[in-house]
Scaffold this motif. Sequence first.
Motif, PDB file in Angstrom:
ATOM      1  N   PRO A  46       0.820  -1.221   0.000  1.00 33.29           N
ATOM      2  CA  PRO A  46       0.000   0.000   0.000  1.00 33.29           C
ATOM      3  C   PRO A  46       0.849   1.265   0.000  1.00 33.29           C
ATOM      4  O   PRO A  46       1.927   1.312   0.596  1.00 33.29           O
ATOM      5  CB  PRO A  46      -0.784  -0.124   1.310  1.00 33.29           C
ATOM      6  N   SER A  47       0.357   2.282  -0.684  1.00 34.76           N
ATOM      7  CA  SER A  47       0.983   3.598  -0.622  1.00 34.76           C
ATOM      8  C   SER A  47       0.646   4.265   0.706  1.00 34.76           C
ATOM      9  O   SER A  47      -0.361   3.958   1.341  1.00 34.76           O
ATOM     10  CB  SER A  47       0.494   4.475  -1.774  1.00 34.76           C
ATOM     11  N   MET A  48       1.515   5.190   1.090  1.00 31.88           N
ATOM     12  CA  MET A  48       1.295   5.963   2.310  1.00 31.88           C
ATOM     13  C   MET A  48       0.737   7.338   1.950  1.00 31.88           C
ATOM     14  O   MET A  48       1.152   7.957   0.962  1.00 31.88           O
ATOM     15  CB  MET A  48       2.585   6.107   3.095  1.00 31.88           C
ATOM     16  N   LEU A  49      -0.194   7.825   2.783  1.00 31.17           N
ATOM     17  CA  LEU A  49      -0.770   9.159   2.634  1.00 31.17           C
ATOM     18  C   LEU A  49      -0.267  10.049   3.760  1.00 31.17           C
ATOM     19  O   LEU A  49      -0.078   9.587   4.896  1.00 31.17           O
ATOM     20  CB  LEU A  49      -2.300   9.108   2.684  1.00 31.17           C
ATOM     21  N   ASP A  50      -0.064  11.328   3.467  1.00 32.36           N
ATOM     22  CA  ASP A  50       0.218  12.310   4.506  1.00 32.36           C
ATOM     23  C   ASP A  50      -1.120  12.796   5.062  1.00 32.36           C
ATOM     24  O   ASP A  50      -1.892  13.460   4.361  1.00 32.36           O
ATOM     25  CB  ASP A  50       1.006  13.493   3.935  1.00 32.36           C
ATOM     26  N   VAL A  51      -1.381  12.464   6.319  1.00 29.81           N
ATOM     27  CA  VAL A  51      -2.670  12.766   6.939  1.00 29.81           C
ATOM     28  C   VAL A  51      -2.453  13.768   8.074  1.00 29.81           C
ATOM     29  O   VAL A  51      -1.666  13.514   8.993  1.00 29.81           O
ATOM     30  CB  VAL A  51      -3.319  11.481   7.484  1.00 29.81           C
ATOM     31  N   PRO A  52      -3.148  14.921   8.051  1.00 30.68           N
ATOM     32  CA  PRO A  52      -2.965  15.918   9.114  1.00 30.68           C
ATOM     33  C   PRO A  52      -3.668  15.499  10.398  1.00 30.68           C
ATOM     34  O   PRO A  52      -4.766  14.941  10.371  1.00 30.68           O
ATOM     35  CB  PRO A  52      -3.603  17.177   8.518  1.00 30.68           C
ATOM     36  N   ASP A  53      -3.027  15.767  11.527  1.00 27.18           N
ATOM     37  CA  ASP A  53      -3.632  15.546  12.837  1.00 27.18           C
ATOM     38  C   ASP A  53      -4.273  16.835  13.337  1.00 27.18           C
ATOM     39  O   ASP A  53      -4.069  17.919  12.780  1.00 27.18           O
ATOM     40  CB  ASP A  53      -2.570  15.063  13.834  1.00 27.18           C
ATOM     41  N   ALA A  54      -5.015  16.697  14.402  1.00 26.93           N
ATOM     42  CA  ALA A  54      -5.711  17.853  14.957  1.00 26.93           C
ATOM     43  C   ALA A  54      -4.752  18.932  15.427  1.00 26.93           C
ATOM     44  O   ALA A  54      -5.092  20.129  15.431  1.00 26.93           O
ATOM     45  CB  ALA A  54      -6.609  17.406  16.111  1.00 26.93           C
ATOM     46  N   GLY A  56      -2.107  19.917  13.986  1.00 26.13           N
ATOM     47  CA  GLY A  56      -1.426  20.552  12.869  1.00 26.13           C
ATOM     48  C   GLY A  56      -0.238  19.780  12.328  1.00 26.13           C
ATOM     49  O   GLY A  56       0.318  20.152  11.288  1.00 26.13           O
ATOM     50  N   THR A  57       0.165  18.713  13.002  1.00 24.50           N
ATOM     51  CA  THR A  57       1.247  17.875  12.494  1.00 24.50           C
ATOM     52  C   THR A  57       0.708  16.910  11.446  1.00 24.50           C
ATOM     53  O   THR A  57      -0.508  16.736  11.296  1.00 24.50           O
ATOM     54  CB  THR A  57       1.917  17.092  13.626  1.00 24.50           C
ATOM     55  N   THR A  58       1.624  16.286  10.715  1.00 27.03           N
ATOM     56  CA  THR A  58       1.244  15.338   9.662  1.00 27.03           C
ATOM     57  C   THR A  58       1.917  14.006   9.931  1.00 27.03           C
ATOM     58  O   THR A  58       3.081  13.950  10.308  1.00 27.03           O
ATOM     59  CB  THR A  58       1.673  15.867   8.285  1.00 27.03           C
ATOM     60  N   ARG A  59       1.179  12.930   9.741  1.00 24.11           N
ATOM     61  CA  ARG A  59       1.759  11.605   9.871  1.00 24.11           C
ATOM     62  C   ARG A  59       1.360  10.777   8.662  1.00 24.11           C
ATOM     63  O   ARG A  59       0.382  11.085   7.969  1.00 24.11           O
ATOM     64  CB  ARG A  59       1.300  10.913  11.156  1.00 24.11           C
TER      65      ARG A  59
END
Length: 452
Positions: A46-54, A56-59
């Motif tokens: 699977p590809s990875m997505l950059d997902v924002p957290d509440a 303001g950081t991204t994981r």
Amino acid sequence: MYTIHPVPKCYAWGSRGSLQRMFHLDGADAQGPLAEMWFSGHAQSPSMLDVPDADGTTRQVALTEMIARDPDAMVGARGVSEFGPELPFLFKTIAADEPLSLQVHPVDFQARAGFNMENRQGIALDAPERSFKDMNAKSEMVVALEPFLASVGFAPHAFALRNLQLLRSPVARRMVQAFASGGRRGDDSFAQADMMMPVAATVWPESRKRVFRAFHTAVTAAASDPQELLDDLRQAAAQATHARNVMAFDFATRAARAFPGDTSVLALLMMNPVRLEEGESVFLPTGVPHAYIYGTGAEIMTNSDNVLRAGMTVKHKDIANLLQCVDCRPSSPVNPSDSRLGTLLMRDVVFYKPGVSEYVLAYGHVDAAEPWPIVDRLAVRYDALVQQMRGRGVVPHAGPRVLLCTQGEIVCTTETGSRTLRQGEAVFIPASDGWARVGGESGSYLMASTPF
């Protein structure tokens, strides 16, 4: 929309420059030749997505995990209903400096049977000897990003015989015999091939069985002396007079250099040699034998990694299962002028729409001043189809999309926001983002989506 990171695949036949340039990678970023970059919802890669957290950081989160969390938002209610909670397509860029395996992809019932059989045998999903990685049928389409060479499907008998009769090789002569006399009453010289035919062969016409016997001969023969095979191909090529025959010998010779002594390269002389210019495409239904020879392109397929190989590879060969799946009907490669593949040409985008429900692909260009010359060239080649399709407008998509910038810079705008992408950057656009529009000053892009 989310930034999506491709999964690199390094194989011996891959390129040492093409994909590296597109994705701005240096030698430290890829181990060996870079063959493919997957934009994938496949469970094994699977590809990875950059997902924002509440905060303001991204994981980074796997696309498969994001779909599992909220399938309706990610792939759409219609997609979930038709395909389940998964991305129904697998989108890749591919670059081949050398020929890659002679292969076939299975239809759905064969994929299910093979997957379950290998599970019962205890073969791990990531084992190199595994043939069936999932239960999905696999059709695919390739669009050339530069001149792209491939052998696709079986050519008419006369074409194959003209090629094979020029060779001195005992294997080639036996292939000629299979076309000319195999299957006559009382003739059991091809009994082994006949035993490996699928059950459906009981209703095949004799002409199709002869193709099977000739193909079986090529992929099951013992290795030849590498230099003798190469010399034979070169001398035969010098006697070929038609451009398509010359091209078939060129492909077989390239393969013989890459895989010394592998007699399966002779099967390429039975197949349609294809040269695609940028923007041209070919669709590969399940069961169609094929081998990519050289070039860089975009591939889109059903969400499957099932590959059955017969030769021209250092990977696992599964000749028995391949022979159960191979489509032995001679046919022309399916291209955009065929009724099974509609191509919508507009000023700055080409839509490739094969006759499947899982995927479509768009190849587009944005330029504030100049029209895209590729569209004009394709319009000349596919004039009749263009006249039918122009003016109908773009059908909006309500499903998941992957957008990749292949050159320059583009701007993607959806109902929820806007992003600027530079060459090698990509985004996953979930169904919940609604419509998407691509613009900008100068750039090219690929957009993979479902045909909703």
